[in-house]
Design an enzyme around this catalytic site. Structure first.
Site, PDB file in Angstrom:
ATOM      1  CD  GLU A   1      12.670 -21.760 -11.927  1.00 17.99           C
ATOM      2  OE1 GLU A   1      12.658 -23.144 -12.129  1.00 17.99           O
ATOM      3  OE2 GLU A   1      11.676 -21.243 -11.311  1.00 17.99           O
TER       4      GLU A   1
ATOM      5  CG  HIS B   1      13.929 -21.878  -1.444  1.00 18.82           C
ATOM      6  ND1 HIS B   1      13.058 -21.996  -2.567  1.00 18.82           N
ATOM      7  CD2 HIS B   1      13.307 -22.061  -0.296  1.00 18.82           C
ATOM      8  CE1 HIS B   1      11.762 -22.088  -2.187  1.00 18.82           C
ATOM      9  NE2 HIS B   1      11.952 -22.270  -0.907  1.00 18.82           N
TER      10      HIS B   1
ATOM     11  CG  HIS C   1      14.311 -17.380  -3.900  1.00 22.76           C
ATOM     12  ND1 HIS C   1      15.154 -17.645  -4.879  1.00 22.76           N
ATOM     13  CD2 HIS C   1      14.032 -18.670  -3.405  1.00 22.76           C
ATOM     14  CE1 HIS C   1      15.128 -18.881  -5.277  1.00 22.76           C
ATOM     15  NE2 HIS C   1      14.510 -19.654  -4.486  1.00 22.76           N
TER      16      HIS C   1
ATOM     17  CG  HIS D   1      17.216 -24.039 -10.793  1.00 19.21           C
ATOM     18  ND1 HIS D   1      15.995 -24.671 -10.584  1.00 19.21           N
ATOM     19  CD2 HIS D   1      17.850 -23.411  -9.542  1.00 19.21           C
ATOM     20  CE1 HIS D   1      15.971 -24.573  -9.429  1.00 19.21           C
ATOM     21  NE2 HIS D   1      16.698 -24.093  -8.474  1.00 19.21           N
TER      22      HIS D   1
ATOM     23  CG  HIS E   1      10.014 -19.434  -6.085  1.00 19.97           C
ATOM     24  ND1 HIS E   1       9.545 -20.774  -6.379  1.00 19.97           N
ATOM     25  CD2 HIS E   1      11.041 -19.488  -5.412  1.00 19.97           C
ATOM     26  CE1 HIS E   1      10.764 -21.568  -5.889  1.00 19.97           C
ATOM     27  NE2 HIS E   1      11.441 -20.834  -5.290  1.00 19.97           N
TER      28      HIS E   1
ATOM     29  CG  HIS F   1      18.329 -19.771  -5.474  1.00 19.00           C
ATOM     30  ND1 HIS F   1      18.490 -19.448  -6.788  1.00 19.00           N
ATOM     31  CD2 HIS F   1      17.656 -20.851  -5.562  1.00 19.00           C
ATOM     32  CE1 HIS F   1      17.704 -20.145  -7.376  1.00 19.00           C
ATOM     33  NE2 HIS F   1      17.347 -21.279  -6.820  1.00 19.00           N
TER      34      HIS F   1
END
Length: 597
Positions: free
Chosen positions: A203, A70, A68, A414, A157, A73
């Site tokens: 995670e 963010h 994704h 994570h 998310h 990441h």
């Protein structure tokens, strides 16, 4: 047995710099390529020298998967592809590809133009990097090469977040990235097939947290905001551009409507428009409610929320401001915090997780004096509240995913050290499977066992699965050995009747037979013994063909031969059988042998 090797280059006992290298079936895949919000030196990016001391990474990695948009990441992606050197495929979903370059450029501006750093990627590098991206659709099976395939699943998310299943031959790994098992106002819950992978890499941000009801949290949040602005205070809500920001905007918008409040609500300039644009463009990725009402009313067009201008920071009176980024580590949110922190009427509400080293993390741990990079000390008199509107799975959600997915092994990334150890023990106790949590640069080796699919003929199954002792019922739980010839045709394997296999391969068949002699101290004619043996065999093997041959011997089934010879006072019984009738041959010996007692 094949091994799956997993080496985190970031995100061990830590939230940030997600980058995991997996080796599966001779293929090397990089899962995410993030940066760390808590560092401003070399530690902010993963240590790529682990993959190659020098030279490009293209020859060492088969593909890169970004879960994704963010920055923890994807923030190191242009650095890896353009500065370290990687020209292979990079896979991500359509929304991730659209939003990634905007956040990367924003991050570059803060780091280079405001902080003056030099060893950093340029705008041009971001563009070149994004040209290497191949977009994927949910549930689409992508054939990376002849052996490696990947399949994305919805992760909740944030907009465009995906979990990925990676498969090479019989071996498979599921990588969750960040996910949320609970639907919210603007996104659905994560979902994946019951795919039973060899390894689930998950995670563990909230490894020990079980969140209270969402409705209670929302009520608490609205009460705190209302109470602060009623007294004339200012409320700062640090958020990331897309995700929790939209969730909380929808919540405040409907509350302001209901309560008829006139206090201004602001959002970082420019990001609201961009967010709206992407939510309209990728409406299929949002929650069911938004998809249903989208034609009548766009939930992301806000009546009470206006664009924020930096000049408003010192405006008198109450206001609510959503400002980026979400951990108070840079940008507008940090600038506003510095100005508003000394006033006890003001409030900062942290709606999500804050990485160690960020200002957000420090104030949540009770720091009342914050020393900034330029030695400036900020006295924190404003109220500091933490309210988890995080879009990560909590402990219950993680256990729920493991229960649904049914992996053979789990690997945690994570998360924070002690909490991860607690979750690891819980997973091992509850599911009875191995759970790993390797350190950065440390390789975990996961042993895998696989069943090999095999075709077989119905006749072979029928003949060999019927118990030799016909009084017994076939036991489905009892393991049974099948005798046959194993044929390999390309990638297909077949267990066939030996005669069929010899015929297909044009080979001459040689039969291996087993023979046993049983001596009986029995008086009378040989013919009487033959008749008695014949009756015993008919009784013991009712479903097998028991017949006399022309030479006076008895045949049982397809290959068993029983021959009686001897004198008046002693008889010899010869039992002969081929290997496929070993069960019948053994049972005949047992039945005909005299009782030693």
């Amino acid at each position: 047995m094949t091994d799956i090797k997993v080496t985190p280059l970031g995100a061990h006992l830590d939230v940030g710099r997600s980058c995991i290298l997996i080796s599966i079936g001779g293929k090397n895949i990089m899962l995410d390529c993030g940066m760390h919000m808590g560092y401003n030196d070399d530690r902010r990016f993963p240590d790529f020298t682990y993959i190659a001391r020098e030279g490009r990474l293209t020859d060492r990695i088969n593909c890169v998967i970004i879960s994704h948009f963010h920055l923890d990441h994807c923030g190191a992606l242009p650095y890896m592809t353009e500065m370290v050197g990687y020209d292979g495929p990079v896979y991500m979903t359509h929304p991730t590809k659209a939003i990634c370059p905007i956040l990367l450029e924003d991050y570059r501006k803060i780091t280079v133009e405001r902080k003056g750093e030099t060893n950093f990627f340029t705008s041009e590098m971001i563009k070149t990097c994004m040209k290497k991206v191949i977009t994927v659709n949910l549930h689409q099976v992508i054939q990376v090469d002849d052996e490696l395939e990947i399949k994305p699943y919805y992760a909740g998310h944030v907009l465009g977040a995906a979990m990925f299943q990676i498969r090479v031959g019989q071996s498979s790994v599921v990588y969750t990235g960040d996910y949320n098992m609970t639907p919210d106002r603007h996104l659905g819950a994560a979902w994946i097939d019951k795919c039973r992978p060899d390894l689930l890499i998950t995670e563990s941000t909230y490894a020990t947290t079980i969140r209270d009801s969402k409705r209670c949290r929302e009520r608490d949040f609205l009460k705190k905001v209302h109470s602060c602005v009623e007294k004339g205070g200012k409320v700062l809500i640090p958020v990331f551009a897309l995700g929790r920001a939209q969730e909380l905007c929808i919540l405040l918008e409907s509350y302001w409507d209901r309560m008829n409040l006139k206090v201004p609500i602001y959002f970082s300039l420019g990001l609201t428009e961009k967010a709206n644009h992407y939510y309209k463009l990728y409406i299929t990725w949002t929650s069911q409610k938004i998809k249903k009402t989208f034609v009548q009313r766009n939930m992301f067009e806000f009546k009470h929320i206006k664009a924020f201008d930096r000049a408003y920071i010192d405006n008198p009176g109450a206001m609510v401001v959503f400002a980026t980024p979400g951990m108070l580590h840079a940008g507008l949110s940090l600038q506003i915090f510095k100005r508003w922190a000394p006033n006890e009427n003001n409030m900062v509400i942290m709606p999500g997780y804050c990485v160690a080293g960020t200002v957000g993390h420090r104030i949540l741990n009770g720091a009342r004096k914050i020393e900034m990079e330029n030695k400036q000390v900020i006295e924190v008199k404003m109220a500091v509240e933490y309210m988890s509107f995080s879009a990560h799975a909590d402990a219950k959600g993680i256990m729920q995913l493991i229960s649904h997915c049914e992996p053979r092994n789990v690997l945690l990334v994570h998360g924070e050290g002690e909490k991860m150890v607690f979750l690891k023990n819980k997973i091992q106790q509850e599911f009875g499977i191995d759970c790993f949590m390797p350190e950065n640069g440390e390789t975990s080796i996961i042993k895998t066992k696989h069943n090999i699919p095999l075709d077989t003929s119905l006749n072979l199954l029928k003949r060999q699965l019927v118990p030799a002792d016909e009084s017994e019922e076939p036991d489905p739980k009892h393991l049974k050995v099948l005798h046959g010839a194993l044929l390999m045709k390309g990638s297909r394997m077949q267990l066939a009747e030996p005669a069929t296999a010899f015929r297909e391969l044009g080979l001459e068949e040689y039969e291996l037979r087993f023979t046993c002699n049983i001596t009986l101290e029995e008086e009378g004619a040989v013919s009487n013994t033959i008749d008695r043996v014949y009756r015993i065999l008919q009784r013991e093997f009712p479903k097998c063909a028991v017949q006399f041959s022309n030479d006076g011997s008895i045949t049982v089934g397809e290959s068993v031969l029983v021959k009686v010879s001897g004198e008046e006072d002693s008889k010899n019984i010869l039992v002969s059988w081929s290997h496929q009738d070993e069960d019948i041959g053994s049972l005949i010996q047992k039945v005909l042998r005299p009782d030693p007692s």
